[in-house]
Design a protein around this motif. Structure first.
Motif, PDB file in Angstrom:
ATOM      1  N   UNK A 215       0.824  -1.206   0.000  1.00 35.75           N
ATOM      2  CA  UNK A 215       0.000   0.000   0.000  1.00 35.75           C
ATOM      3  C   UNK A 215       0.852   1.248   0.000  1.00 35.75           C
ATOM      4  N   UNK A 216       0.194   2.380  -0.247  1.00 35.14           N
ATOM      5  CA  UNK A 216       0.921   3.628  -0.372  1.00 35.14           C
ATOM      6  C   UNK A 216       0.012   4.794   0.002  1.00 35.14           C
ATOM      7  N   UNK A 217       0.602   5.825   0.597  1.00 31.99           N
ATOM      8  CA  UNK A 217      -0.133   7.039   0.961  1.00 31.99           C
ATOM      9  C   UNK A 217       0.696   8.253   0.587  1.00 31.99           C
ATOM     10  N   UNK A 218       0.006   9.347   0.295  1.00 29.45           N
ATOM     11  CA  UNK A 218       0.660  10.581  -0.105  1.00 29.45           C
ATOM     12  C   UNK A 218      -0.105  11.751   0.492  1.00 29.45           C
ATOM     13  N   UNK A 219       0.600  12.808   0.841  1.00 27.21           N
ATOM     14  CA  UNK A 219      -0.058  14.017   1.311  1.00 27.21           C
ATOM     15  C   UNK A 219       0.903  15.194   1.315  1.00 27.21           C
ATOM     16  N   UNK A 220       0.333  16.388   1.401  1.00 25.01           N
ATOM     17  CA  UNK A 220       1.086  17.639   1.470  1.00 25.01           C
ATOM     18  C   UNK A 220       1.073  18.098   2.924  1.00 25.01           C
ATOM     19  N   UNK A 221       2.224  18.542   3.423  1.00 29.15           N
ATOM     20  CA  UNK A 221       2.332  18.878   4.839  1.00 29.15           C
ATOM     21  C   UNK A 221       1.561  20.142   5.208  1.00 29.15           C
ATOM     22  N   UNK A 222       1.156  20.167   6.448  1.00 28.15           N
ATOM     23  CA  UNK A 222       0.455  21.322   7.001  1.00 28.15           C
ATOM     24  C   UNK A 222       1.411  22.510   7.161  1.00 28.15           C
TER      25      UNK A 222
ATOM     26  N   UNK B 219       5.939  17.517   0.454  1.00 26.33           N
ATOM     27  CA  UNK B 219       5.047  16.366   0.405  1.00 26.33           C
ATOM     28  C   UNK B 219       5.692  15.158   1.054  1.00 26.33           C
ATOM     29  N   UNK B 220       4.848  14.222   1.485  1.00 22.29           N
ATOM     30  CA  UNK B 220       5.305  12.979   2.097  1.00 22.29           C
ATOM     31  C   UNK B 220       4.639  11.832   1.359  1.00 22.29           C
ATOM     32  N   UNK B 221       5.437  10.826   1.010  1.00 24.87           N
ATOM     33  CA  UNK B 221       4.940   9.631   0.333  1.00 24.87           C
ATOM     34  C   UNK B 221       5.485   8.437   1.109  1.00 24.87           C
ATOM     35  N   UNK B 222       4.597   7.556   1.559  1.00 29.48           N
ATOM     36  CA  UNK B 222       5.014   6.365   2.304  1.00 29.48           C
ATOM     37  C   UNK B 222       4.447   5.140   1.598  1.00 29.48           C
ATOM     38  N   UNK B 223       5.315   4.150   1.384  1.00 27.75           N
ATOM     39  CA  UNK B 223       4.929   2.935   0.683  1.00 27.75           C
ATOM     40  C   UNK B 223       5.315   1.722   1.514  1.00 27.75           C
ATOM     41  N   UNK B 224       4.429   0.733   1.554  1.00 26.86           N
ATOM     42  CA  UNK B 224       4.699  -0.502   2.275  1.00 26.86           C
ATOM     43  C   UNK B 224       5.116  -1.620   1.332  1.00 26.86           C
ATOM     44  N   UNK B 225       6.074  -2.428   1.808  1.00 23.12           N
ATOM     45  CA  UNK B 225       6.612  -3.536   1.015  1.00 23.12           C
ATOM     46  C   UNK B 225       6.767  -4.763   1.903  1.00 23.12           C
ATOM     47  N   UNK B 226       6.717  -5.937   1.298  1.00 25.47           N
ATOM     48  CA  UNK B 226       6.933  -7.178   2.046  1.00 25.47           C
ATOM     49  C   UNK B 226       8.402  -7.415   2.368  1.00 25.47           C
ATOM     50  N   UNK B 227       9.303  -6.809   1.588  1.00 28.66           N
ATOM     51  CA  UNK B 227      10.731  -6.955   1.860  1.00 28.66           C
ATOM     52  C   UNK B 227      11.509  -5.854   1.149  1.00 28.66           C
ATOM     53  N   UNK B 228      12.740  -5.649   1.585  1.00 27.29           N
ATOM     54  CA  UNK B 228      13.621  -4.676   0.953  1.00 27.29           C
ATOM     55  C   UNK B 228      13.903  -5.099  -0.484  1.00 27.29           C
ATOM     56  N   UNK B 229      14.091  -6.401  -0.695  1.00 29.93           N
ATOM     57  CA  UNK B 229      14.401  -6.906  -2.035  1.00 29.93           C
ATOM     58  C   UNK B 229      13.254  -6.622  -3.009  1.00 29.93           C
TER      59      UNK B 229
END
Length: 182
Positions: free
Chosen positions: A147-154, A160-170
């Motif tokens: 999953x992934x989320x994005x937003x612009x800071x207050x 902006x901040x973008x965070x992404x989830x992964x099952x592994x670094x590889x």
């Protein structure tokens, strides 16, 4: 964004050798944890794989008002001073309403956090490009992407901040190589 909307606080700093003592950072986390009854939902932290002294601390507040109440607490200046004492660079602290289902990346074994600043007059265009990249990643649904989320800071509409989830670094590296050609 209304003061009652949920907000994610993203804190980033380069740690001192002192921070290698987990009890020092844990003491700060315990202070924040004490705010659970006052609007803190959850908090997570971790170091980057590439630079182990690069720390990200992510706090989930029920609302911007709750985060503001924490910042207004009489103990807050001492908290900030103690937090800064664990850093070799100025601590970056942003409040951002993130898009998407946050649990999808929060529960992932690996999270990639990207904080960027749009420079010049192309701020909106830069945010649109970042948002398009997030939508593109979602459309690809690569194996191991959670999953992934994005937003612009207050604090700064050019950040902006973008965070992404992964099952592994590889999996993250393979996907970036495939998508970006790096």
């Amino acid at each position: 964004m209304a003061p009652e909307d949920p907000i994610v606080e993203v804190v980033q700093f380069v740690s001192t050798d002192q921070c290698a003592d987990p009890s020092l950072f844990q003491a700060l986390r315990n202070i924040v944890q004490g705010w659970q009854e006052k609007g803190l939902n959850e908090q997570y932290w971790g170091a980057t794989m590439e630079k182990p002294n690069n720390i990200y601390w992510v706090l989930f507040w029920q609302s911007r008002a709750h985060a503001a109440a924490f910042a207004a607490d009489p103990f807050y200046p001492e908290f900030i001073q103690r937090r800064q004492s664990l850093a070799t660079t100025p601590v970056r602290d942003f409040h951002v309403p993130l898009s998407g289902t946050l649990q999808l990346w929060v529960e992932a074994p690996v999270a990639a956090v990207n904080i960027y600043k749009a420079n010049g007059i192309r701020v909106e265009e830069t945010h649109q490009m970042a948002h398009s990249a997030v939508r593109h990643l979602w459309s690809l649904q690569p194996q191991g992407f959670t999953g992934s989320s994005f937003g612009v800071t207050h604090e700064d509409p050019s950040v902006g901040v973008h965070i992404t989830g992964w099952n592994s670094v590889e999996v993250r590296r393979d996907t970036e190589h495939h998508v970006c050609g790096n």
